[in-house]
Design an enzyme around this catalytic site. Structure first.
Site, PDB file in Angstrom:
ATOM      1  N   ARG A  58       0.706  -1.187  -0.024  1.00  0.00           N
ATOM      2  CA  ARG A  58       0.088   0.101  -0.122  1.00  0.00           C
ATOM      3  C   ARG A  58       0.832   1.299  -0.005  1.00  0.00           C
ATOM      4  O   ARG A  58       0.321   2.256  -0.103  1.00  0.00           O
ATOM      5  CB  ARG A  58      -0.874   0.073   1.126  1.00  0.00           C
ATOM      6  N   TYR A  93       0.436   4.135  -2.490  1.00  0.00           N
ATOM      7  CA  TYR A  93      -0.722   5.122  -2.267  1.00  0.00           C
ATOM      8  C   TYR A  93      -0.296   5.893  -1.041  1.00  0.00           C
ATOM      9  O   TYR A  93      -0.184   7.370  -1.125  1.00  0.00           O
ATOM     10  CB  TYR A  93      -1.935   4.476  -2.187  1.00  0.00           C
ATOM     11  N   GLU A 128       2.575   6.732   0.624  1.00  0.00           N
ATOM     12  CA  GLU A 128       3.652   7.677   0.480  1.00  0.00           C
ATOM     13  C   GLU A 128       3.565   8.702  -0.675  1.00  0.00           C
ATOM     14  O   GLU A 128       3.772   9.580  -0.292  1.00  0.00           O
ATOM     15  CB  GLU A 128       4.939   7.052   0.527  1.00  0.00           C
ATOM     16  N   ASN A 169     -13.337   6.826   4.257  1.00  0.00           N
ATOM     17  CA  ASN A 169     -13.696   6.160   3.357  1.00  0.00           C
ATOM     18  C   ASN A 169     -15.211   6.851   2.955  1.00  0.00           C
ATOM     19  O   ASN A 169     -15.966   7.048   3.810  1.00  0.00           O
ATOM     20  CB  ASN A 169     -14.116   4.874   3.885  1.00  0.00           C
ATOM     21  N   PHE A 179     -19.511  -5.274  -2.187  1.00  0.00           N
ATOM     22  CA  PHE A 179     -20.795  -5.705  -1.251  1.00  0.00           C
ATOM     23  C   PHE A 179     -21.979  -5.644  -1.893  1.00  0.00           C
ATOM     24  O   PHE A 179     -22.894  -6.693  -1.905  1.00  0.00           O
ATOM     25  CB  PHE A 179     -20.818  -5.411   0.237  1.00  0.00           C
ATOM     26  N   GLY A 182     -10.391 -11.516   5.669  1.00  0.00           N
ATOM     27  CA  GLY A 182      -9.921 -11.636   7.007  1.00  0.00           C
ATOM     28  C   GLY A 182     -11.227 -12.346   8.271  1.00  0.00           C
ATOM     29  O   GLY A 182     -12.054 -12.577   7.598  1.00  0.00           O
ATOM     30  N   GLY A 198     -13.038  -9.980   9.747  1.00  0.00           N
ATOM     31  CA  GLY A 198     -14.135  -9.043   9.394  1.00  0.00           C
ATOM     32  C   GLY A 198     -14.225  -7.983  10.535  1.00  0.00           C
ATOM     33  O   GLY A 198     -15.073  -7.345  10.783  1.00  0.00           O
ATOM     34  N   THR A 201     -12.344  -2.215  11.272  1.00  0.00           N
ATOM     35  CA  THR A 201     -13.351  -1.217  11.236  1.00  0.00           C
ATOM     36  C   THR A 201     -13.148  -0.142  10.354  1.00  0.00           C
ATOM     37  O   THR A 201     -11.771   0.096   9.808  1.00  0.00           O
ATOM     38  CB  THR A 201     -13.482  -0.444  12.580  1.00  0.00           C
ATOM     39  N   ARG A 252     -10.257   2.315  11.791  1.00  0.00           N
ATOM     40  CA  ARG A 252     -10.330   3.560  11.217  1.00  0.00           C
ATOM     41  C   ARG A 252     -11.440   4.299  11.283  1.00  0.00           C
ATOM     42  O   ARG A 252     -12.629   3.970  11.295  1.00  0.00           O
ATOM     43  CB  ARG A 252     -10.146   3.384   9.575  1.00  0.00           C
TER      44      ARG A 252
HETATM   45  P1  NAD Z   1     -11.356   7.510  -8.711  1.00  0.00           P
HETATM   46  O1  NAD Z   1     -10.404   6.710  -9.050  1.00  0.00           O
HETATM   47  O2  NAD Z   1     -12.916   7.605  -8.775  1.00  0.00           O
HETATM   48  O3  NAD Z   1     -11.085   8.973  -9.393  1.00  0.00           O
HETATM   49  C1  NAD Z   1      -9.710   9.363  -9.447  1.00  0.00           C
HETATM   50  C2  NAD Z   1      -9.505  10.101 -10.985  1.00  0.00           C
HETATM   51  O4  NAD Z   1      -8.191  10.647 -11.015  1.00  0.00           O
HETATM   52  C3  NAD Z   1      -9.946   9.116 -12.022  1.00  0.00           C
HETATM   53  O5  NAD Z   1     -10.926   9.738 -12.877  1.00  0.00           O
HETATM   54  C4  NAD Z   1      -8.467   8.785 -12.773  1.00  0.00           C
HETATM   55  O6  NAD Z   1      -8.613   8.605 -14.081  1.00  0.00           O
HETATM   56  C5  NAD Z   1      -7.934  10.142 -12.473  1.00  0.00           C
HETATM   57  N1  NAD Z   1      -6.436  10.310 -12.545  1.00  0.00           N
HETATM   58  C6  NAD Z   1      -5.471   9.332 -12.015  1.00  0.00           C
HETATM   59  N2  NAD Z   1      -4.434   9.536 -12.363  1.00  0.00           N
HETATM   60  C7  NAD Z   1      -4.566  10.770 -13.098  1.00  0.00           C
HETATM   61  C8  NAD Z   1      -3.329  11.483 -13.837  1.00  0.00           C
HETATM   62  N3  NAD Z   1      -2.122  11.048 -13.860  1.00  0.00           N
HETATM   63  N4  NAD Z   1      -3.834  12.498 -14.762  1.00  0.00           N
HETATM   64  C9  NAD Z   1      -5.409  12.791 -14.707  1.00  0.00           C
HETATM   65  N5  NAD Z   1      -6.428  12.030 -14.268  1.00  0.00           N
HETATM   66  C10 NAD Z   1      -5.698  11.029 -13.325  1.00  0.00           C
HETATM   67  O7  NAD Z   1     -11.109   7.624  -7.010  1.00  0.00           O
HETATM   68  P2  NAD Z   1     -12.095   8.812  -6.017  1.00  0.00           P
HETATM   69  O8  NAD Z   1     -12.678   7.757  -5.052  1.00  0.00           O
HETATM   70  O9  NAD Z   1     -12.957   9.708  -6.556  1.00  0.00           O
HETATM   71  O10 NAD Z   1     -10.946   9.665  -5.438  1.00  0.00           O
HETATM   72  C11 NAD Z   1     -10.697  11.031  -5.654  1.00  0.00           C
HETATM   73  C12 NAD Z   1      -9.467  11.535  -4.843  1.00  0.00           C
HETATM   74  O11 NAD Z   1     -10.054  11.303  -3.483  1.00  0.00           O
HETATM   75  C13 NAD Z   1      -8.083  10.858  -4.765  1.00  0.00           C
HETATM   76  O12 NAD Z   1      -7.203  11.702  -4.998  1.00  0.00           O
HETATM   77  C14 NAD Z   1      -8.297   9.812  -3.666  1.00  0.00           C
HETATM   78  O13 NAD Z   1      -7.005   9.463  -3.252  1.00  0.00           O
HETATM   79  C15 NAD Z   1      -8.970  10.731  -2.827  1.00  0.00           C
HETATM   80  N6  NAD Z   1      -9.905  10.055  -1.562  1.00  0.00           N
HETATM   81  C16 NAD Z   1     -10.684   8.987  -2.056  1.00  0.00           C
HETATM   82  C17 NAD Z   1     -11.263   8.221  -0.889  1.00  0.00           C
HETATM   83  C18 NAD Z   1     -12.577   7.575  -1.148  1.00  0.00           C
HETATM   84  O14 NAD Z   1     -13.171   7.057  -0.146  1.00  0.00           O
HETATM   85  N7  NAD Z   1     -13.065   7.453  -2.176  1.00  0.00           N
HETATM   86  C19 NAD Z   1     -10.602   8.236   0.394  1.00  0.00           C
HETATM   87  C20 NAD Z   1      -9.571   9.164   0.364  1.00  0.00           C
HETATM   88  C21 NAD Z   1      -8.994   9.762  -0.470  1.00  0.00           C
HETATM   89  N1  UDP Z   2     -13.048  -5.442   2.228  1.00  0.00           N
HETATM   90  C1  UDP Z   2     -13.703  -6.819   2.321  1.00  0.00           C
HETATM   91  N2  UDP Z   2     -14.410  -7.410   1.107  1.00  0.00           N
HETATM   92  C2  UDP Z   2     -14.310  -6.866   0.024  1.00  0.00           C
HETATM   93  C3  UDP Z   2     -13.466  -5.375  -0.355  1.00  0.00           C
HETATM   94  C4  UDP Z   2     -12.962  -4.989   1.003  1.00  0.00           C
HETATM   95  O1  UDP Z   2     -13.745  -7.303   3.365  1.00  0.00           O
HETATM   96  O2  UDP Z   2     -14.661  -7.552  -0.954  1.00  0.00           O
HETATM   97  C5  UDP Z   2     -12.574  -4.759   3.425  1.00  0.00           C
HETATM   98  C6  UDP Z   2     -10.919  -4.676   3.489  1.00  0.00           C
HETATM   99  O3  UDP Z   2     -10.300  -5.405   3.556  1.00  0.00           O
HETATM  100  C7  UDP Z   2     -10.926  -3.367   4.287  1.00  0.00           C
HETATM  101  C8  UDP Z   2     -12.336  -2.624   4.203  1.00  0.00           C
HETATM  102  O4  UDP Z   2     -13.287  -3.563   3.644  1.00  0.00           O
HETATM  103  O5  UDP Z   2     -10.847  -3.884   5.460  1.00  0.00           O
HETATM  104  C9  UDP Z   2     -12.640  -1.452   3.277  1.00  0.00           C
HETATM  105  O6  UDP Z   2     -11.905  -1.699   2.060  1.00  0.00           O
HETATM  106  P1  UDP Z   2     -11.907  -0.778   0.973  1.00  0.00           P
HETATM  107  O7  UDP Z   2     -11.045  -1.436  -0.313  1.00  0.00           O
HETATM  108  O8  UDP Z   2     -13.277  -0.281   0.772  1.00  0.00           O
HETATM  109  O9  UDP Z   2     -11.035   0.599   1.211  1.00  0.00           O
HETATM  110  P2  UDP Z   2      -9.638   0.748   2.309  1.00  0.00           P
HETATM  111  O10 UDP Z   2     -10.221   1.314   3.476  1.00  0.00           O
HETATM  112  O11 UDP Z   2      -9.114  -0.639   2.585  1.00  0.00           O
HETATM  113  O12 UDP Z   2      -8.976   1.728   1.652  1.00  0.00           O
END
Ligand code: NAD
Ligand code: UDP
Length: 316
Positions: free
Chosen positions: A145, A148, A150, A177, A194, A208, A210, A213, A278
């Site tokens: 991981r 992502y 770092e 999340n 899910f 795992g 489950g 959190t 988390r």
């Molecule tokens: P997503 O994958 O749906 O959207 C990310 C978008 O970035 C995609 O459309 C992808 O094509 C684009 N992208 C990736 N690399 C690119 C590049 N080099 N140039 C141009 N576009 C590029 O993900 P998301 O869930 O919508 O996440 C959006 C942002 O929020 C991300 O920065 C992610 O790290 C952050 N984030 C999301 C969550 C979450 O739960 N969804 C949680 C923590 C952080």
């Molecule tokens: N997870 C799971 N089953 C799945 C997908 C994810 O049990 O089919 C678990 C995963 O191991 C993690 C949590 O659900 O503990 C959230 O995973 P997700 O990939 O949505 O995001 P994360 O919080 O790990 O970035």
């Protein structure tokens, strides 16, 4: 305001574009479609205040942009689901480092605001619970991981360096999340996984035992937090997420109860370095932004299920 949004074709990025346009802004959306989809933006095709540019933000893009100056740059581009960033580790490190630097440069030359979407993954497998912004985290720098985690930690450091060196008005959102319509059905994250499995009547794959959190935030709440943060003078990271915490097993049982398709639960191996717990401490967001989530899990899952029900129907 004229605003550049990277990652605009993604799940959160597309919702953010809707919100920015609703508030009367003009949006230039940028995405290389690595994990996003133009379907997420197709409803904006005829909107005059909206323009889409297909571009990889790791390549400087000032020459490709419509002329005139910009007021804000939102850097949301990055693979975000574990399945996606494990499939694209180098691209993920690049977009957090080179991509962030390029977008910060755009903000600097335009004297624009800048916001980066960082993540709760900066806390790694946290030893402090719930997670507060002042906690520095417990990240494995060489685990799977790390591409992502770092990348985002570097993005935060570069953002602070631009603020300190060039006085760019920066904001850092640490997103926990988030779920809702427009997530990709097959991105492997737990909510689409899910819902997809339950809607098809297949077993739900709990990794795992489950007992790990998570806390799930509905996307409209998150976008509201991002919007407020973008307008704020807070330069240090702010957690944005829903503090309602549950185990993944409880979450699976809740989805089974909601969909009632007779799905069972099966166990699969826990991925390496999967955080054990988390939950965001959102006191800072409440204090500084006057923000807290308002959509309950029940309401959010209802809307999301309707969206996925249509998607599943199309693919079967
Ligand atoms: P997503 O994958 O749906 O959207 C990310 C978008 O970035 C995609 O459309 C992808 O094509 C684009 N992208 C990736 N690399 C690119 C590049 N080099 N140039 C141009 N576009 C590029 O993900 P998301 O869930 O919508 O996440 C959006 C942002 O929020 C991300 O920065 C992610 O790290 C952050 N984030 C999301 C969550 C979450 O739960 N969804 C949680 C923590 C952080
Ligand atoms: N997870 C799971 N089953 C799945 C997908 C994810 O049990 O089919 C678990 C995963 O191991 C993690 C949590 O659900 O503990 C959230 O995973 P997700 O990939 O949505 O995001 P994360 O919080 O790990 O970035």
């Amino acid at each position: 305001m004229r605003i550049i949004v990277s990652g605009a074709a993604g799940f959160i990025g597309s919702h953010m574009c809707d919100r920015l346009l609703k508030e009367g802004n003009t949006v230039v959306a940028v995405d290389n479609l690595l994990t996003g989809s133009l379907d997420n933006l197709s409803h904006l095709d005829s909107v005059k205040a909206f323009q889409f540019i297909e571009h990889d933000v790791n390549i400087p893009m000032a020459a490709k942009l419509p002329g005139g100056s910009y007021d804000a740059v939102l850097h949301m581009a990055s693979a975000a689901s574990p399945k996606d960033y494990l499939a694209h580790p180098i691209e993920t490190l690049d977009v957090g480092s080179i991509g962030t630097r390029n977008m910060l440069e755009l903000a600097r030359i335009n004297n624009a605001r800048f916001l980066v979407t960082s993540t709760s993954e900066c806390y790694g497998d946290p030893l402090v619970h719930p997670q507060v912004e002042t906690y520095w985290g417990n990240v494995n720098p060489v685990g799977p991981r790390s591409c992502y985690d770092e990348s985002k930690r570097f993005a935060e450091a570069m953002t602070m360096a631009y603020h300190r060196t060039h006085r760019v008005r920066t904001n850092i959102a640490r997103i926990f999340n988030t779920y809702g319509p427009k997530m990709q059905l097959n991105d492997g994250r737990v909510v689409p996984a899910f819902l997809d499995q339950a809607l098809r009547g297949e077993p739900l794959t709990v990794f795992g035992d489950g007992s790990q959190t998570r806390s799930f935030c509905y996307v409209s709440d998150l976008v509201d937090g991002l919007y407020r943060l973008m307008l704020s003078d807070e330069r240090y990271p702010v957690n944005l997420g829903n503090p309602r915490e549950m185990t993944i097993l409880e979450f699976a049982e809740r989805i089974c109860g909601l969909i009632r398709s007779g799905s069972t639960i099966v166990r699969r191996p826990l991925p390496e370095d999967d955080p054990r717990q988390r939950k965001p401490d959102i006191s800072k967001a409440k204090r500084v932004l006057g923000w807290e989530p308002v959509v309950t899990l029940e309401e959010g899952l209802k809307t999301t299920t309707e969206y996925f029900r249509q998607k599943v129907a199309i693919t079967t």
